[in-house]
Enzyme design. Structure first.
Site, PDB file in Angstrom:
ATOM      1  N   GLU C  63      10.678  -5.936   1.042  1.00  0.00           N
ATOM      2  CA  GLU C  63      11.044  -4.773   0.516  1.00  0.00           C
ATOM      3  C   GLU C  63      12.603  -4.526   0.911  1.00  0.00           C
ATOM      4  O   GLU C  63      13.191  -3.913  -0.290  1.00  0.00           O
ATOM      5  CB  GLU C  63      10.349  -3.782   0.816  1.00  0.00           C
ATOM      6  CG  GLU C  63       8.766  -3.935   0.357  1.00  0.00           C
ATOM      7  CD  GLU C  63       7.786  -4.874   1.168  1.00  0.00           C
ATOM      8  OE1 GLU C  63       8.346  -5.065   2.423  1.00  0.00           O
ATOM      9  OE2 GLU C  63       6.861  -4.958   0.625  1.00  0.00           O
ATOM     10  N   HIS C 132      -1.866   2.719   1.519  1.00  0.00           N
ATOM     11  CA  HIS C 132      -1.907   2.632   0.150  1.00  0.00           C
ATOM     12  C   HIS C 132      -1.973   3.864  -0.543  1.00  0.00           C
ATOM     13  O   HIS C 132      -2.262   4.108  -1.839  1.00  0.00           O
ATOM     14  CB  HIS C 132      -3.170   1.794  -0.374  1.00  0.00           C
ATOM     15  CG  HIS C 132      -3.149   0.417   0.026  1.00  0.00           C
ATOM     16  ND1 HIS C 132      -3.535   0.063   1.117  1.00  0.00           N
ATOM     17  CD2 HIS C 132      -2.627  -0.845  -0.682  1.00  0.00           C
ATOM     18  CE1 HIS C 132      -3.408  -1.575   1.262  1.00  0.00           C
ATOM     19  NE2 HIS C 132      -2.884  -1.847   0.021  1.00  0.00           N
TER      20      HIS C 132
END
Ligand code: TPP
Ligand code: TPP
Ligand code: MG
Ligand code: MG
Lengths: 340, 351, 340, 351
Positions: C63, C132
């Site tokens: 990322e 999540h």
């Protein structure tokens, strides 16, 4: 050269690390440049010499790796105290801090505690170039599972760091770097109030300044000036920002009826928003004026020559106090704001 | 890899040849300017006229050798250590010091100089170089980049990710690692267990080059070669330039705490300027002895003049308008910042 | 199978990306699994097929690298739209976001703009396992230089994403993932109000619910129920969380005199603190009751089977509304709190 | 590196020898249990009784081979993909599914099983393994660790930093990279340009091993060797186990969007269980034909029994007390959480 009187915050932190390492064989200190150099602020000065490279050492230069290995060490019973060289250089470790350090105990239903101390010199005021002066507390205080603490005096620096090392929770220990050289008469070792409790640093009756870390001195200075002008300000030092025990703050504001929240960080979305929102909720019927916030501008931390415009000083605090709708002086402008 | 040894003698190499004489002279001249610049900036820092200065004395060959290998359209992605590289790249010397003087963060327009801001968060500039060259290629432009970092910075995850993106995307980036043996107080052997930093290239399917970083000719030759390969689609590369930071990390550092002065002396004998000057003299690259003296003196004078100009131009205080704090946070100033600007203006009026 | 009526938020986002790529050759979309798979939520579904791998592609799995390369691309005139697969998986990029993406324009005095869109599916409610479901907006909203936006309806999702791509500032585009499947009758393309302006989603007179993203639906549901019970709630959708244009919020609360701030994130130090603090300051003389905050618990995001206890629902919102000191029903307990 | 080919025939190798027959049988048995476990968990996920399940069908040899090489005091640092590894390591199979069932984040006491929580943020568990073994060594305990990650995870900065810390600190960690060719929908060639993932070891001064990950004997032999070396101070290592994810990434995945079914068929022919069973039969490791049948049937029955128990024990709903949300956020429940707990209790009473 005669030593300056008292103990500086930097010396207090150094002594706290020293005593912690000495008293508990599971404590160890590592990070970037904390060994022979003693840290760029010399907070670990002399430790490697006294305790050897098994207890104090330099690691490879990678913050996520530093925090990740500290997590692993804590899983096996050590109590690592790791240093992030500056606030902005802790960001590479953000995932390890948020997704593991903060959550491990919860994820494992208490089976795995992580007694890690993450020391972060934070905030500005030292003429540092970009990325060396961020007030990053709000990123941590919004992360359940972390204890976030910051001392405002040398005595607290010593005591709170000792407590942080002894604490079974991960502690983000924010050191107000511009106050490393602030001195106080105190005999070390000292233990002050438990870090979880805010303390009234100066009692007052007319309004409460709620603050922490580098702004404790600034708030006290403002209170001093205000007293000379006949206004009595109470100064509350929050100390442990999260989890917050808001009792002392609430009690103070209910007594004074007015509050100004002061921090160095940009105001927008800062930790002061939590304090102000909470005071607004818990003290609604006691408030004589809106809770005001004084802090840094909502801009990236400025370059050294402009940082004084960003940093709140006693004047900015007093200007906010002046806007606290002291009846005789102020009237509502019909827009929810009140002007003289 | 070395082409010129510390005595200024050429060393044969099977795959690389030294740059031509004009280029060798140019490298020397740029290093001289760099050395004087480092000295001048160091002085200004000691006098408190710069907030801080991270000197690269001893590393001029690595910086100059790398930068002079760039073509006109190529970009440089420097760190805080690389002022000399910026100067060699053509950035106004005074503007390379804006950051350290504390006037603003970046003192120059990156587009004008094809030079990213001097980067402090370690290794984070490397992926920018990958993205920029990717974009340029997509726009059909033949742009390569030199991404600079130190030995310590190679430990950061950002270095790894940038190497990998560059290799997978096959973007024309050369990662120039100045291994100056220290990351502030941390020596290389506490940073890596790899045989060399150039070996890191293997794990990305890239080429890695291990170069005597005090030999400007070698650095120039290798970086030129690596850039040409990368440009031709042969992939990015890591060039490790082995050099030494002769000065403290910055003027605020205390190197006596962590390193042996003898080590510094050892490296001073390997000074990049000594060897390039010897080469020039021994090989008569600037003509006969008299012509050489004259030319070298002229270079020295030019370097001094640049340093003097820097000192003088820095003496005049730059006008810093606090209202500018709000101007470039967003493309347009949002309402909340307008309010803050007004409040600050009030504060300033009151003072 | 007959298609459900209207357009889902996921479809609207997909169409927005489609139209943006089609209309501007400098726009490109990349990240993890956004190519052939179409993203784990299928928001990029079909794009690689239509526009080819030059415009839409999968990158290596890193990322910080994704954001870092996007920064470099934007420096050379592209407009990358990158996806972080889930909220918590954007943390590895935190340093790139805070130290570069947010600051580049300011660092270079406007010379380098970074028109990057960072798409982040955020929040819970989809039964996801740990990491999540984070509501990470507060980390971004406290970072000057970032625009932080979040749509609450499919029409806004389309319009705001188009605007984000066109915007010359870096935009953190937070997608309320649990609302990807929420549908609305709307003809695409559509342009709604500029994203910088909050909108009143439902007018009301008795109290204001200030909210955004996934909680817009929840607030509207609460308002619906309240209406049936005779209480008229106004719902304000903030949309662009930072920089905030607080005019609409202030005006609404001054009108209604009461406010509840609603979000999914943990309350402590959340974005709601900013809203509540700001309302408290700007609407002090108009408030009939403290500004209350409704949000997630101050715990790490719970496992799927317990997440409904964490997530605010219409009932929790209505319970807060009930505590807004409606004169006839409430009295002060002398502790600043008011009990029926 | 391969010791047993896909037909179950031994392949000679100069430096590694296959484990003894008992161990080969044990590996097969553990794989059988793993395979059945994967199937059972997959079924439960399809039935909605697990929120999600990331199957490792096809990867049993890599997981079992790695884990059985651990000694009694060693730690395992698994990912979400590694349920079979956990089962082989001795973790209660039902408790490996707590995460996926959505009851809690980690279903077991890591200390009891010497097994870290199954890790979802990619590559972040690797540095934990480094820290833990560092700590153990400091406490004088002979503890090594197996840190697991996928091919995709090697692209993350955290992988790099962990490799480097391990190498510099010389901690006894073996990084077992299961290269199953896909990171969800992203194939290996979009992830790296390196010749193999094992080559990454070079850049850290570590040993790298490239192993047929569907050959349990080879994985076992190599990981055992690497662990022994690491334990003896020879440094950490990367073991790349080349294998294949036969099932979708999770039950929510749509592999038809990104990969050719023929590729799956190709790998099914290389199934780790086929080859280990053939080896056992061909070499008579379980005795004569009849004894072999009986023993294999017994293993099958054992695997079925475990799978059945898992199904049954999962059928009984775990008691989930919402008040437990507040219990283990901090060592003691702070005042604000006490208040929230009280408010939640009120809410629950009202419902
Ligand atoms: C992410 C990050 N962490 C820490 C620092 C603080 N810091 C500044 S320079 C430096 C040492 C860097 O060493 P090296 O990469 O070898 O470069 P050199 O200074 O030797 O040129 C450190 C730790 C930083 N700038 N960024
Ligand atoms: C930091 C981070 N980014 C993204 C994800 C989302 N994600 C989960 S699994 C996965 C693919 C991982 O591939 P690989 O490492 O090869 O492991 P495999 O699933 O194949 O076992 C991704 C992108 C994540 N879990 N963590
Ligand atoms: Mg260095
Ligand atoms: Mg994989």
């Amino acid at each position: 050269m005669a030593a300056a009187p008292g103990v500086s915050m930097g010396e207090a932190l150094n002594r706290a690390l020293h005593d912690a390492i000495e008293q508990d064989p599971d404590v160890l200190v590592y990070g970037e440049d904390v060994g022979p150099l003693g840290g760029v602020f010399r907070i670990t000065d002399g430790l490697i010499g006294e305790f050897g490279p098994e207890r104090v050492f330099d690691s490879p230069l990678a913050e996520a790796g530093i925090v990740g290995t500290a997590i692993g060490m804590a899983m096996y019973g050590l109590r690592p105290v790791v240093e992030m060289q500056f606030d902005a250089f802790a960001y590479p470790a953000f995932e390890q801090v948020v997704s593991h350090l903060a959550k491990m105990r919860n994820r494992t239903r208490g089976a795995v505690a992580l007694p890690v101390v993450l020391r972060v010199p934070y905030g500005g005021g030292i003429g540092g170039v970009e990325h060396h002066s961020d007030s990053s507390e709000a990123y941590y205080t919004h992360t359940p599972g972390l204890r976030v603490v910051t001392p405002g005096t040398p005595a607290d620096a010593y005591s709170m760091l000792r407590e942080a090392v002894e604490c079974d929770d991960p502690v983000v220990f924010l050191e107000p770097k511009r106050r490393y050289w602030s001195r106080q008469e105190v005999d070390l070792p000292v233990r002050t109030e438990p870090m979880a409790t805010p303390v009234v640093r100066r009692p007052g009756t007319d309004a409460t300044l709620v603050t922490y870390g580098p702004m404790v001195e600034t708030a006290l200075e403002a209170a001093e000036t205000a007293a000379a002008e006949g206004r009595s300000l109470e100064v509350v030092d929050v100390r442990q920002l999260a989890p917050l025990d808001d009792g002392v703050v609430t009690a103070s504001v209910r007594r004074t009826g007015r509050a100004v929240v002061v921090h160095e960080a940009s105001v927008f979305g800062g930790y002061g928003a939590e304090l102000a929102a909470r005071i607004g909720e818990r003290c609604f019927h006691y408030l004589e004026a809106p809770v005001l916030r004084v802090g840094g501008l909502d801009v990236p931390y400025p370059p050294p020559k402009l940082e004084h415009h960003h940093l709140p000083d006693a004047n900015r605090v007093l200007a906010a106090v002046d806007r606290l709708q002291w009846e005789s002086e102020w009237t509502d402008d019909g827009e929810g704001r009140v002007r003289p | 890899m070395r082409l010129v040894d510390r005595h200024g003698r050429r060393v044969g190499h099977s795959s690389f040849t030294a740059p031509d004489p004009a280029r060798l002279v140019e490298l020397h001249r740029a290093m001289l300017i760099g050395r004087r610049f480092n000295q001048q900036a160091g002085t200004l820092a000691r006098q408190g006229r710069l907030a801080v200065y991270p000197s690269s004395t001893g590393q001029e060959a690595a910086q100059v050798g790398g930068v002079l290998a760039l073509s006109d359209q190529d970009w440089l992605f420097p760190t805080y250590r690389d002022s000399v590289a910026l100067v060699a790249h053509g950035v106004d010397p005074v503007r390379t010091l804006t950051l350290f003087r504390g006037d603003w963060h970046c003192g120059y327009d990156p587009h004008r100089y094809r030079c990213a801001p001097q980067c402090t968060p370690l290794a984070t500039n490397a992926s920018h170089a990958v993205g920029l060259t990717y974009a340029a290629r997509r726009k059909g432009r033949d742009v390569a980049a030199l991404a600079m970092m130190g030995d310590g910075a190679t430990s950061e995850g950002d270095a790894h990710e940038a190497y990998n993106f560059a290799a997978v995307w096959n973007t024309p980036v050369v990662f120039l690692v100045q291994n100056n043996h220290w990351a502030i107080s941390v020596p290389l052997h506490r940073q890596t267990a790899a045989p060399t930093l150039a070996h890191k290239a293997v794990g990305y399917g890239m080429k890695g080059y291990h170069v005597d970083g005090n030999d400007a000719a070698a650095v120039y030759a290798v970086v030129s070669h690596a850039l040409a390969e990368a440009r031709a689609g042969g992939g990015p590369a890591i060039v490790e330039a082995v050099t030494y930071r002769v000065d403290p990390h910055t003027n605020a550092d205390a190197p006596q705490r962590y390193r042996d002065p003898a080590e510094v002396e050892h490296w001073k004998e390997r000074d990049p300027l000594i060897r390039s000057e010897r080469l020039i003299r021994d090989e008569g690259l600037l003509g006969d002895a008299e012509e050489t003296e004259r030319a070298l003196a002229a270079f020295g004078a030019e370097a001094d003049a640049i340093a003097d100009t820097v000192r003088e131009r820095l003496a005049g205080a730059e006008e810093l308008d606090p209202r500018s704090l709000f101007t470039d946070v967003y493309a347009t100033v949002p309402p909340l910042l307008e309010q803050e600007r007004a409040v600050l203006a009030d504060e300033l009026r009151e003072v």
